[in-house]
Design a protein around this motif. Structure first.
Motif, PDB file in Angstrom:
ATOM      1  N   ASP A 159     -14.218  49.954 -15.231  1.00 37.53           N
ATOM      2  CA  ASP A 159     -15.470  50.678 -14.992  1.00 37.53           C
ATOM      3  C   ASP A 159     -15.236  52.022 -14.302  1.00 37.53           C
ATOM      4  OD1 ASP A 159     -16.956  48.559 -16.054  1.00 37.53           O
ATOM      5  OD2 ASP A 159     -17.017  47.525 -14.120  1.00 37.53           O
ATOM      6  N   PHE A 160     -14.075  52.217 -13.692  1.00 34.04           N
ATOM      7  CA  PHE A 160     -13.778  53.434 -12.935  1.00 34.04           C
ATOM      8  C   PHE A 160     -13.656  54.616 -13.886  1.00 34.04           C
ATOM      9  CE2 PHE A 160     -10.391  55.712 -10.216  1.00 34.04           C
ATOM     10  CZ  PHE A 160     -11.355  56.455  -9.564  1.00 34.04           C
ATOM     11  N   ARG A 161     -14.673  55.468 -13.879  1.00 30.34           N
ATOM     12  CA  ARG A 161     -14.718  56.616 -14.771  1.00 30.34           C
ATOM     13  C   ARG A 161     -15.766  57.606 -14.255  1.00 30.34           C
ATOM     14  NH1 ARG A 161     -15.647  54.219 -20.146  1.00 30.34           N
ATOM     15  NH2 ARG A 161     -14.592  52.447 -19.179  1.00 30.34           N
ATOM     16  N   LEU A 162     -15.624  58.848 -14.632  1.00 25.54           N
ATOM     17  CA  LEU A 162     -16.641  59.859 -14.335  1.00 25.54           C
ATOM     18  C   LEU A 162     -17.502  60.057 -15.569  1.00 25.54           C
ATOM     19  CD1 LEU A 162     -16.336  63.230 -12.511  1.00 25.54           C
ATOM     20  CD2 LEU A 162     -17.174  63.206 -14.860  1.00 25.54           C
ATOM     21  N   MET A 163     -18.822  60.145 -15.353  1.00 25.10           N
ATOM     22  CA  MET A 163     -19.756  60.392 -16.444  1.00 25.10           C
ATOM     23  C   MET A 163     -20.717  61.499 -16.054  1.00 25.10           C
ATOM     24  SD  MET A 163     -20.659  56.442 -17.504  1.00 25.10           S
ATOM     25  CE  MET A 163     -20.976  55.992 -15.793  1.00 25.10           C
ATOM     26  N   SER A 164     -20.975  62.390 -16.972  1.00 24.79           N
ATOM     27  CA  SER A 164     -21.934  63.459 -16.714  1.00 24.79           C
ATOM     28  C   SER A 164     -23.354  62.890 -16.734  1.00 24.79           C
ATOM     29  CB  SER A 164     -21.800  64.556 -17.776  1.00 24.79           C
ATOM     30  OG  SER A 164     -22.219  64.076 -19.043  1.00 24.79           O
ATOM     31  N   ARG A 165     -24.311  63.673 -16.266  1.00 28.90           N
ATOM     32  CA  ARG A 165     -25.700  63.246 -16.251  1.00 28.90           C
ATOM     33  C   ARG A 165     -26.194  62.915 -17.655  1.00 28.90           C
ATOM     34  NH1 ARG A 165     -29.076  60.300 -14.147  1.00 28.90           N
ATOM     35  NH2 ARG A 165     -27.965  60.877 -12.243  1.00 28.90           N
ATOM     36  N   GLU A 166     -25.732  63.659 -18.666  1.00 29.56           N
ATOM     37  CA  GLU A 166     -26.153  63.390 -20.050  1.00 29.56           C
ATOM     38  C   GLU A 166     -25.701  61.997 -20.492  1.00 29.56           C
ATOM     39  OE1 GLU A 166     -26.301  67.577 -19.220  1.00 29.56           O
ATOM     40  OE2 GLU A 166     -24.618  66.163 -19.056  1.00 29.56           O
ATOM     41  N   VAL A 167     -24.501  61.604 -20.107  1.00 23.59           N
ATOM     42  CA  VAL A 167     -23.985  60.283 -20.476  1.00 23.59           C
ATOM     43  C   VAL A 167     -24.790  59.195 -19.770  1.00 23.59           C
ATOM     44  CG1 VAL A 167     -21.967  58.778 -20.449  1.00 23.59           C
ATOM     45  CG2 VAL A 167     -21.693  61.223 -20.889  1.00 23.59           C
ATOM     46  N   VAL A 168     -25.062  59.379 -18.480  1.00 23.46           N
ATOM     47  CA  VAL A 168     -25.828  58.385 -17.723  1.00 23.46           C
ATOM     48  C   VAL A 168     -27.239  58.242 -18.286  1.00 23.46           C
ATOM     49  CG1 VAL A 168     -26.767  57.802 -15.452  1.00 23.46           C
ATOM     50  CG2 VAL A 168     -24.463  58.768 -15.642  1.00 23.46           C
ATOM     51  N   ASP A 169     -27.867  59.352 -18.635  1.00 21.23           N
ATOM     52  CA  ASP A 169     -29.209  59.278 -19.225  1.00 21.23           C
ATOM     53  C   ASP A 169     -29.177  58.540 -20.556  1.00 21.23           C
ATOM     54  OD1 ASP A 169     -30.319  60.610 -17.090  1.00 21.23           O
ATOM     55  OD2 ASP A 169     -30.296  62.576 -18.064  1.00 21.23           O
ATOM     56  N   ALA A 170     -28.105  58.718 -21.322  1.00 24.12           N
ATOM     57  CA  ALA A 170     -27.976  57.990 -22.584  1.00 24.12           C
ATOM     58  C   ALA A 170     -27.840  56.493 -22.325  1.00 24.12           C
ATOM     59  CB  ALA A 170     -26.769  58.508 -23.365  1.00 24.12           C
ATOM     60  N   LEU A 171     -27.060  56.102 -21.315  1.00 19.77           N
ATOM     61  CA  LEU A 171     -26.916  54.688 -20.968  1.00 19.77           C
ATOM     62  C   LEU A 171     -28.238  54.083 -20.523  1.00 19.77           C
ATOM     63  CD1 LEU A 171     -23.536  54.853 -19.004  1.00 19.77           C
ATOM     64  CD2 LEU A 171     -23.921  53.590 -21.126  1.00 19.77           C
ATOM     65  N   LYS A 172     -29.032  54.856 -19.807  1.00 20.48           N
ATOM     66  CA  LYS A 172     -30.313  54.351 -19.316  1.00 20.48           C
ATOM     67  C   LYS A 172     -31.318  54.125 -20.445  1.00 20.48           C
ATOM     68  CE  LYS A 172     -31.847  56.437 -15.554  1.00 20.48           C
ATOM     69  NZ  LYS A 172     -32.122  57.520 -14.573  1.00 20.48           N
ATOM     70  N   MET A 173     -31.073  54.712 -21.609  1.00 24.74           N
ATOM     71  CA  MET A 173     -31.952  54.519 -22.758  1.00 24.74           C
ATOM     72  C   MET A 173     -31.691  53.197 -23.478  1.00 24.74           C
ATOM     73  SD  MET A 173     -31.810  58.350 -24.395  1.00 24.74           S
ATOM     74  CE  MET A 173     -32.621  57.807 -25.904  1.00 24.74           C
ATOM     75  N   LEU A 174     -30.543  52.576 -23.232  1.00 28.98           N
ATOM     76  CA  LEU A 174     -30.190  51.355 -23.955  1.00 28.98           C
ATOM     77  C   LEU A 174     -30.990  50.182 -23.397  1.00 28.98           C
ATOM     78  CD1 LEU A 174     -26.329  51.891 -24.184  1.00 28.98           C
ATOM     79  CD2 LEU A 174     -28.116  52.615 -25.767  1.00 28.98           C
ATOM     80  N   PRO A 175     -31.691  49.435 -24.245  1.00 30.91           N
ATOM     81  CA  PRO A 175     -32.691  48.479 -23.757  1.00 30.91           C
ATOM     82  C   PRO A 175     -32.188  47.068 -23.481  1.00 30.91           C
ATOM     83  CG  PRO A 175     -32.864  48.665 -26.134  1.00 30.91           C
ATOM     84  CD  PRO A 175     -31.754  49.601 -25.699  1.00 30.91           C
ATOM     85  N   GLU A 176     -30.970  46.711 -23.902  1.00 34.32           N
ATOM     86  CA  GLU A 176     -30.593  45.307 -23.809  1.00 34.32           C
ATOM     87  C   GLU A 176     -30.467  44.831 -22.373  1.00 34.32           C
ATOM     88  OE1 GLU A 176     -26.643  47.053 -25.508  1.00 34.32           O
ATOM     89  OE2 GLU A 176     -28.703  47.743 -25.361  1.00 34.32           O
ATOM     90  N   SER A 177     -30.797  43.541 -22.162  1.00 32.26           N
ATOM     91  CA  SER A 177     -30.718  42.958 -20.828  1.00 32.26           C
ATOM     92  C   SER A 177     -29.388  42.260 -20.590  1.00 32.26           C
ATOM     93  CB  SER A 177     -31.864  41.964 -20.616  1.00 32.26           C
ATOM     94  OG  SER A 177     -31.824  40.931 -21.576  1.00 32.26           O
ATOM     95  N   ARG A 178     -28.746  41.749 -21.635  1.00 36.20           N
ATOM     96  CA  ARG A 178     -27.410  41.161 -21.510  1.00 36.20           C
ATOM     97  C   ARG A 178     -26.417  42.298 -21.715  1.00 36.20           C
ATOM     98  NH1 ARG A 178     -27.397  35.572 -22.402  1.00 36.20           N
ATOM     99  NH2 ARG A 178     -25.179  35.703 -21.908  1.00 36.20           N
ATOM    100  N   ARG A 179     -25.889  42.817 -20.620  1.00 31.27           N
ATOM    101  CA  ARG A 179     -25.161  44.078 -20.666  1.00 31.27           C
ATOM    102  C   ARG A 179     -23.664  43.862 -20.429  1.00 31.27           C
ATOM    103  NH1 ARG A 179     -28.978  48.052 -20.434  1.00 31.27           N
ATOM    104  NH2 ARG A 179     -27.597  49.687 -19.683  1.00 31.27           N
TER     105      ARG A 179
END
Length: 316
Positions: A159-179
């Motif tokens: 999990d150790f990685r750097l992500m830009s705000r665009e990447v984080v916003d894209a992750l927040k769009m994913l709807p699944e609950s089993r992640r």
């Protein structure tokens, strides 16, 4: 000009022994990066020890420390999701509280981000601090996952990685609950750079992942990003059917040529048990996917927040 904000997202679960060493080392590493300001988002994932009390005490003395208390233990993937949702940074870095990933690597990650990369992943070039079984099982999981899944996960990348705000916003769009976060990180893509590091030993405490939890985590990963495990049973069924047809033809020809003989009990019971085992395994794999559909259909939230703490202030 205002500096970019870096958010370090750290799930905590029964980590009271590591906290006294965690903040001095991490904050020293972050303060050495002149190009960014920072915040540390600490997610208490239902700890049963003094982890929450110690985190709140640290937050009282430093406005850059933000503590999020979940209502119970939801698991690391949910806690990581909560941290990503709470983070305000222009760049976000998931990080483990055990300090096996050196925080001094963050400066190199930021430098790569400044070069124009959206994601900077840290690959474990040396895992000598892990046990032989952990290294073996991890290598087997990565190979099997990448063989079965449509989404490939870089080997020895956590999990150790750097992500830009665009990447984080894209992750927040994913709807699944089993992640399965490692798979989600790879699925979103974006321009990625890789740096290597040596994985260290835990500074204190014990790992919270038992062999059973790791097995369930592996199943989650193998069924999250592909249906090949389901398709395999169709192929196996065709092979068994063809083998049965060939064997039936052989029996007919042998009976015509040599006459009728009495089939052996051992061969019959072996065939029945083999096919019965194959069917049960196939039903089990189908059940894994049906279970995922059932859980997703409930549309439950991934986690629930009980309270938030920052600089002595508590917000529900």
């Amino acid at each position: 000009m205002k500096k970019p904000l870096l958010s370090l997202v750290v799930p905590f679960y029964n980590e009271e022994e590591t906290i006294d060493q965690f903040f001095p080392r991490v904050q020293m590493a972050l303060e050495a990066i002149a190009a960014v300001d920072y915040e540390i988002v600490c997610v208490n994932d239902g700890s049963r020890d003094r982890t929450l009390l110690k985190l709140i005490e640290c937050a009282r003395g430093d406005a850059r420390i933000h503590v999020v208390e979940l209502s119970r233990n939801f698991g690391k993937e949910a806690a990581l999701t909560a941290g990503l949702n709470e983070a305000l940074g222009d760049v976000v870095i998931p990080f483990d509280a055990d300090l096996q990933d050196p925080p001094e690597m963050i400066a190199e990650m930021v430098a790569k981000w400044q070069e124009g990369f959206d994601v900077v992943v840290a690959r474990r070039a040396d895992r000598a601090s892990d046990t032989f079984m952990k290294r073996f099982s991890a290598a087997a999981f990565y190979r099997m996952h990448n063989m079965l899944s449509e989404v490939k996960i870089p080997e020895n990348v956590g999990d150790f990685r750097l992500m830009s705000r665009e990447v984080v916003d894209a992750l927040k769009m994913l709807p699944e609950s089993r992640r399965f976060m490692k798979g989600l990180f790879s699925w979103v893509g974006f321009r990625t750079a890789t740096i290597s590091y040596t994985r260290e030993s835990r500074v204190a405490g014990k790992t919270k992942f038992s062999a059973w939890k790791l097995w369930n985590f592996a199943l989650e990963g193998l069924t999250s990003f592909g249906t090949l495990p389901l398709r395999v049973w169709s192929y196996l069924g065709v092979v068994v059917a063809l083998f049965s047809l060939v064997y039936a033809s052989y029996l007919v020809i042998r009976t015509i040529v040599l006459g009728i003989d009495v089939p052996g009990y051992a061969s019959i019971i072996t065939a029945i048990l083999f096919l019965g085992g194959v069917q049960l395994i196939g039903i089990g794999i189908v059940g894994e996917y049906v279970g995922r559909i059932y859980m997703e259909s409930k549309h439950r939230p991934v986690y629930l927040v009980r309270a938030r703490f920052r600089a002595g202030e508590r917000r529900s």
